[in-house]
Write a protein that holds these residues in place. Structure first.
Motif, PDB file in Angstrom:
ATOM      1  N   GLY A   1      -1.187  -5.183  -1.509  1.00 54.35           N
ATOM      2  CA  GLY A   1      -0.925  -6.565  -0.429  1.00 54.35           C
ATOM      3  C   GLY A   1       0.227  -6.218   0.178  1.00 54.35           C
ATOM      4  O   GLY A   1       1.115  -5.226  -0.022  1.00 54.35           O
ATOM      5  N   ASP A   2       0.367  -6.950   1.386  1.00 55.72           N
ATOM      6  CA  ASP A   2       1.612  -6.696   2.168  1.00 55.72           C
ATOM      7  C   ASP A   2       2.566  -7.372   1.399  1.00 55.72           C
ATOM      8  O   ASP A   2       2.643  -7.942   0.322  1.00 55.72           O
ATOM      9  CB  ASP A   2       1.449  -7.420   3.586  1.00 55.72           C
ATOM     10  CG  ASP A   2       1.152  -8.863   3.582  1.00 55.72           C
ATOM     11  OD1 ASP A   2       1.652  -9.426   2.595  1.00 55.72           O
ATOM     12  OD2 ASP A   2       0.632  -9.441   4.715  1.00 55.72           O
ATOM     13  N   SER A   3       4.058  -7.197   1.959  1.00 55.85           N
ATOM     14  CA  SER A   3       5.067  -7.848   1.162  1.00 55.85           C
ATOM     15  C   SER A   3       4.958  -9.256   1.073  1.00 55.85           C
ATOM     16  O   SER A   3       5.405  -9.583  -0.040  1.00 55.85           O
ATOM     17  CB  SER A   3       6.211  -7.354   2.136  1.00 55.85           C
ATOM     18  OG  SER A   3       6.567  -6.314   2.170  1.00 55.85           O
ATOM     19  N   ALA A   4       4.648 -10.023   1.857  1.00 60.94           N
ATOM     20  CA  ALA A   4       4.548 -11.486   1.564  1.00 60.94           C
ATOM     21  C   ALA A   4       3.566 -11.885   0.463  1.00 60.94           C
ATOM     22  O   ALA A   4       3.602 -12.727  -0.145  1.00 60.94           O
ATOM     23  CB  ALA A   4       4.099 -12.189   2.981  1.00 60.94           C
ATOM     24  N   GLU A   5       2.403 -11.129   0.572  1.00 59.40           N
ATOM     25  CA  GLU A   5       1.281 -11.421  -0.458  1.00 59.40           C
ATOM     26  C   GLU A   5       1.929 -10.858  -1.831  1.00 59.40           C
ATOM     27  O   GLU A   5       1.709 -11.685  -2.906  1.00 59.40           O
ATOM     28  CB  GLU A   5       0.151 -10.473  -0.152  1.00 59.40           C
ATOM     29  CG  GLU A   5      -0.588 -11.175   1.136  1.00 59.40           C
ATOM     30  CD  GLU A   5      -1.858 -10.196   1.440  1.00 59.40           C
ATOM     31  OE1 GLU A   5      -2.944 -10.713   1.637  1.00 59.40           O
ATOM     32  OE2 GLU A   5      -1.621  -8.878   1.156  1.00 59.40           O
ATOM     33  N   VAL A   6       2.461  -9.914  -1.960  1.00 58.39           N
ATOM     34  CA  VAL A   6       2.987  -9.266  -3.197  1.00 58.39           C
ATOM     35  C   VAL A   6       3.969 -10.533  -3.775  1.00 58.39           C
ATOM     36  O   VAL A   6       4.160 -10.971  -4.919  1.00 58.39           O
ATOM     37  CB  VAL A   6       3.891  -7.987  -3.136  1.00 58.39           C
ATOM     38  CG1 VAL A   6       4.640  -7.591  -4.430  1.00 58.39           C
ATOM     39  CG2 VAL A   6       2.536  -6.845  -2.646  1.00 58.39           C
ATOM     40  N   SER A   7       4.823 -10.856  -2.974  1.00 55.09           N
ATOM     41  CA  SER A   7       6.008 -11.964  -3.530  1.00 55.09           C
ATOM     42  C   SER A   7       5.148 -13.299  -3.958  1.00 55.09           C
ATOM     43  O   SER A   7       5.482 -13.730  -4.830  1.00 55.09           O
ATOM     44  CB  SER A   7       7.041 -12.226  -2.441  1.00 55.09           C
ATOM     45  OG  SER A   7       7.562 -11.054  -2.264  1.00 55.09           O
TER      46      SER A   7
ATOM     47  N   PRO B   1       0.692  -1.239   0.065  1.00 58.64           N
ATOM     48  CA  PRO B   1       0.183  -0.023   0.131  1.00 58.64           C
ATOM     49  C   PRO B   1       0.842   1.234   0.038  1.00 58.64           C
ATOM     50  O   PRO B   1       0.373   2.369  -0.686  1.00 58.64           O
ATOM     51  CB  PRO B   1      -1.041   0.042   1.197  1.00 58.64           C
ATOM     52  CG  PRO B   1      -1.018  -1.745   1.422  1.00 58.64           C
ATOM     53  CD  PRO B   1       0.409  -2.315   1.074  1.00 58.64           C
ATOM     54  N   THR B   2       1.855   1.282   0.678  1.00 52.58           N
ATOM     55  CA  THR B   2       2.833   2.782   0.703  1.00 52.58           C
ATOM     56  C   THR B   2       3.382   2.685  -0.631  1.00 52.58           C
ATOM     57  O   THR B   2       3.524   4.036  -1.255  1.00 52.58           O
ATOM     58  CB  THR B   2       3.812   2.669   2.003  1.00 52.58           C
ATOM     59  OG1 THR B   2       4.688   1.149   1.713  1.00 52.58           O
ATOM     60  CG2 THR B   2       3.263   2.244   3.287  1.00 52.58           C
ATOM     61  N   VAL B   3       3.832   1.620  -1.179  1.00 53.62           N
ATOM     62  CA  VAL B   3       4.470   1.857  -2.399  1.00 53.62           C
ATOM     63  C   VAL B   3       3.396   2.187  -3.655  1.00 53.62           C
ATOM     64  O   VAL B   3       3.593   3.124  -4.571  1.00 53.62           O
ATOM     65  CB  VAL B   3       5.227   0.834  -3.102  1.00 53.62           C
ATOM     66  CG1 VAL B   3       5.744   0.574  -4.570  1.00 53.62           C
ATOM     67  CG2 VAL B   3       6.380   0.365  -2.096  1.00 53.62           C
ATOM     68  N   CYS B   4       2.229   1.564  -3.271  1.00 55.70           N
ATOM     69  CA  CYS B   4       1.002   1.968  -4.421  1.00 55.70           C
ATOM     70  C   CYS B   4       0.790   3.495  -4.295  1.00 55.70           C
ATOM     71  O   CYS B   4       0.320   3.890  -5.116  1.00 55.70           O
ATOM     72  CB  CYS B   4      -0.096   1.097  -4.068  1.00 55.70           C
ATOM     73  SG  CYS B   4      -0.003  -0.636  -4.507  1.00 55.70           S
ATOM     74  N   GLN B   5       0.674   4.102  -3.028  1.00 56.12           N
ATOM     75  CA  GLN B   5       0.341   5.354  -3.031  1.00 56.12           C
ATOM     76  C   GLN B   5       1.472   6.503  -3.027  1.00 56.12           C
ATOM     77  O   GLN B   5       1.437   7.363  -3.725  1.00 56.12           O
ATOM     78  CB  GLN B   5      -0.307   5.798  -1.621  1.00 56.12           C
ATOM     79  CG  GLN B   5      -0.511   7.113  -1.416  1.00 56.12           C
ATOM     80  CD  GLN B   5      -1.952   7.464  -0.375  1.00 56.12           C
ATOM     81  OE1 GLN B   5      -2.537   6.203   0.118  1.00 56.12           O
ATOM     82  NE2 GLN B   5      -1.846   8.603   0.222  1.00 56.12           N
ATOM     83  N   GLY B   6       2.498   5.999  -2.816  1.00 58.37           N
ATOM     84  CA  GLY B   6       3.798   6.857  -2.819  1.00 58.37           C
ATOM     85  C   GLY B   6       4.466   6.956  -4.289  1.00 58.37           C
ATOM     86  O   GLY B   6       5.090   7.718  -4.555  1.00 58.37           O
ATOM     87  N   MET B   7       4.284   5.736  -5.020  1.00 59.63           N
ATOM     88  CA  MET B   7       5.396   5.642  -6.026  1.00 59.63           C
ATOM     89  C   MET B   7       4.369   5.199  -7.291  1.00 59.63           C
ATOM     90  O   MET B   7       4.788   5.717  -8.380  1.00 59.63           O
ATOM     91  CB  MET B   7       6.403   4.578  -5.772  1.00 59.63           C
ATOM     92  CG  MET B   7       7.264   4.342  -6.841  1.00 59.63           C
ATOM     93  SD  MET B   7       8.647   3.318  -6.649  1.00 59.63           S
ATOM     94  CE  MET B   7       9.572   4.531  -5.601  1.00 59.63           C
ATOM     95  N   VAL B   8       3.367   4.288  -7.116  1.00 63.35           N
ATOM     96  CA  VAL B   8       2.525   3.972  -8.369  1.00 63.35           C
ATOM     97  C   VAL B   8       2.022   4.931  -9.248  1.00 63.35           C
ATOM     98  O   VAL B   8       2.118   4.790 -10.562  1.00 63.35           O
ATOM     99  CB  VAL B   8       1.890   2.856  -8.058  1.00 63.35           C
ATOM    100  CG1 VAL B   8       0.871   2.231  -8.951  1.00 63.35           C
ATOM    101  CG2 VAL B   8       2.742   1.437  -7.487  1.00 63.35           C
ATOM    102  N   PRO B   9       1.331   5.841  -8.461  1.00 67.87           N
ATOM    103  CA  PRO B   9       0.879   6.940  -9.338  1.00 67.87           C
ATOM    104  C   PRO B   9       1.554   7.710 -10.587  1.00 67.87           C
ATOM    105  O   PRO B   9       1.240   7.745 -11.568  1.00 67.87           O
ATOM    106  CB  PRO B   9       0.083   8.010  -8.388  1.00 67.87           C
ATOM    107  CG  PRO B   9      -0.135   7.068  -7.161  1.00 67.87           C
ATOM    108  CD  PRO B   9       0.846   6.018  -7.140  1.00 67.87           C
ATOM    109  N   GLY B  10       2.778   7.995  -9.942  1.00 71.20           N
ATOM    110  CA  GLY B  10       3.887   8.722 -10.808  1.00 71.20           C
ATOM    111  C   GLY B  10       4.040   7.723 -12.138  1.00 71.20           C
ATOM    112  O   GLY B  10       4.125   8.198 -13.239  1.00 71.20           O
ATOM    113  N   LEU B  11       4.151   6.327 -11.667  1.00 71.24           N
ATOM    114  CA  LEU B  11       4.704   5.437 -12.810  1.00 71.24           C
ATOM    115  C   LEU B  11       3.553   5.254 -13.822  1.00 71.24           C
ATOM    116  O   LEU B  11       3.725   5.077 -14.820  1.00 71.24           O
ATOM    117  CB  LEU B  11       4.947   4.032 -12.137  1.00 71.24           C
ATOM    118  CG  LEU B  11       6.294   3.706 -11.668  1.00 71.24           C
ATOM    119  CD1 LEU B  11       6.475   2.568 -10.918  1.00 71.24           C
ATOM    120  CD2 LEU B  11       7.420   3.709 -12.644  1.00 71.24           C
ATOM    121  N   LEU B  12       2.320   5.101 -13.028  1.00 74.07           N
ATOM    122  CA  LEU B  12       1.225   4.898 -14.033  1.00 74.07           C
ATOM    123  C   LEU B  12       1.116   6.198 -15.129  1.00 74.07           C
ATOM    124  O   LEU B  12       0.677   5.957 -16.358  1.00 74.07           O
ATOM    125  CB  LEU B  12      -0.022   4.829 -13.198  1.00 74.07           C
ATOM    126  CG  LEU B  12      -0.111   3.434 -12.458  1.00 74.07           C
ATOM    127  CD1 LEU B  12      -1.359   3.396 -11.560  1.00 74.07           C
ATOM    128  CD2 LEU B  12      -0.301   2.209 -13.204  1.00 74.07           C
TER     129      LEU B  12
END
Length: 290
Positions: A128-134, A100-111
């Motif tokens: 998802g959390d780190s384990a879920e993402v992996s 979630p932190t990466v989705c909010q802090g970084m992903v919008p700029g990438l998109l």
């Protein structure tokens, strides 16, 4: 002189099949069309390339031209293949997983960048959390992911994400340029038990402190609200800055520790061409803005 690929293709087909009729069948053309293509090539070169016999064979000039014709057609096929792969990479749906932190802090700029640079690719985001993402990347639920400190391998490092101290605006250290975690030993320490906990434990260890949080809360918003209420302090990564309200401060932390945020595809299976296109696009964007 104007030699073209259809002429070379007809010439090679006659040589390889041994005759004009067989070459026509091979190319899916009429025999007269093959004859016309070879004759026009010979006119361009001002000399015959083939002895019309059964089977057809090359003249001395034809023998010299033959390897170059093969190289030219091979190069043309390579160009066509590259174009086909690029066309495939330019379209499709990519399922991207991140915390979630990466989705909010970084992903919008990438998109935003990908929408301009790769308009044919649709990116669908999974939080998802780190384990879920992996796990999602491993089992195929996600085509790509932004992983935290993955093992060495292919991928694009998007950021070096430093850890920061999160303090209330009225905290005695809030006006300092940076904070040593040893200076927070008397504060109640709050923690969210996710992928960052191990790294925050490491920071305490580097400072010679015992890691003993007062409160553990799962939700980041709850953690921030508790700091706002003056219940304690915490440590967050820089990418969390977009979550921070104006009455809190996020300060550089000593000992300095950071994590790598890496855009990558699955390690156990080939990447979808669209994932490669997004990774290359992100790498180019980072290089231009560095």
């Amino acid at each position: 002189m104007s030699v073209n690929l259809p002429q070379l293709r007809a010439f090679l087909a006659v040589v390889d099949t041994g005759g004009f009729s067989a070459a026509a069948a091979e190319l899916g053309m009429s025999q007269s069309a093959v004859s016309h293509a070879v004759a026009s090539l010979e006119r361009e070169l001002a000399a015959p390339l083939l002895v019309r016999a059964a089977p057809a064979r090359t003249t001395a000039l034809g023998e010299r031209v033959l390897p170059h014709a093969r190289v030219a057609l091979a190069a043309a096929r390579s160009v066509e293949q590259i174009a086909a792969e690029a066309a495939e990479a330019m379209t499709g749906v990519v399922r991207l997983a991140a915390t979630p932190t990466v989705c909010q802090g970084m992903v919008p700029g990438l998109l935003r960048h990908w929408r301009e640079d790769q308009p044919g690719i649709t990116v669908r985001v999974f939080e998802g959390d780190s384990a879920e993402v992996s796990a999602w990347l491993d089992d195929g639920t996600a085509d790509a992911a932004i992983l935290i400190d993955p093992p060495p391998g292919p991928g694009v490092q998007l950021a070096t994400d430093h850890y920061r101290a999160l303090l209330p605006g009225d905290h005695p250290l809030a006006g300092e340029p940076s904070v040593d975690i040893r200076d927070l030993e008397d504060d109640q320490f709050l923690i969210s038990p996710n992928g960052c906990e191990a790294r925050i434990r490491t920071i305490h260890g580097l400072a010679g402190l015992r890691f003993d949080p007062t409160h553990r809360v799962r939700d980041l918003a709850t953690l921030i609200s508790m700091v706002q209420a003056g219940i304690g302090v915490t440590v967050l990564s820089e990418v969390s800055r977009s979550f921070i309200p104006p009455d809190l401060v996020l300060l550089p932390l000593e000992p300095r520790t950071a994590r790598r945020l890496v855009l990558t595809g699955p390690s156990a299976r080939p990447w979808h061409p669209a994932v490669r296109a997004l990774a290359e696009s992100a790498a180019g964007h980072l290089a231009r803005t560095a």
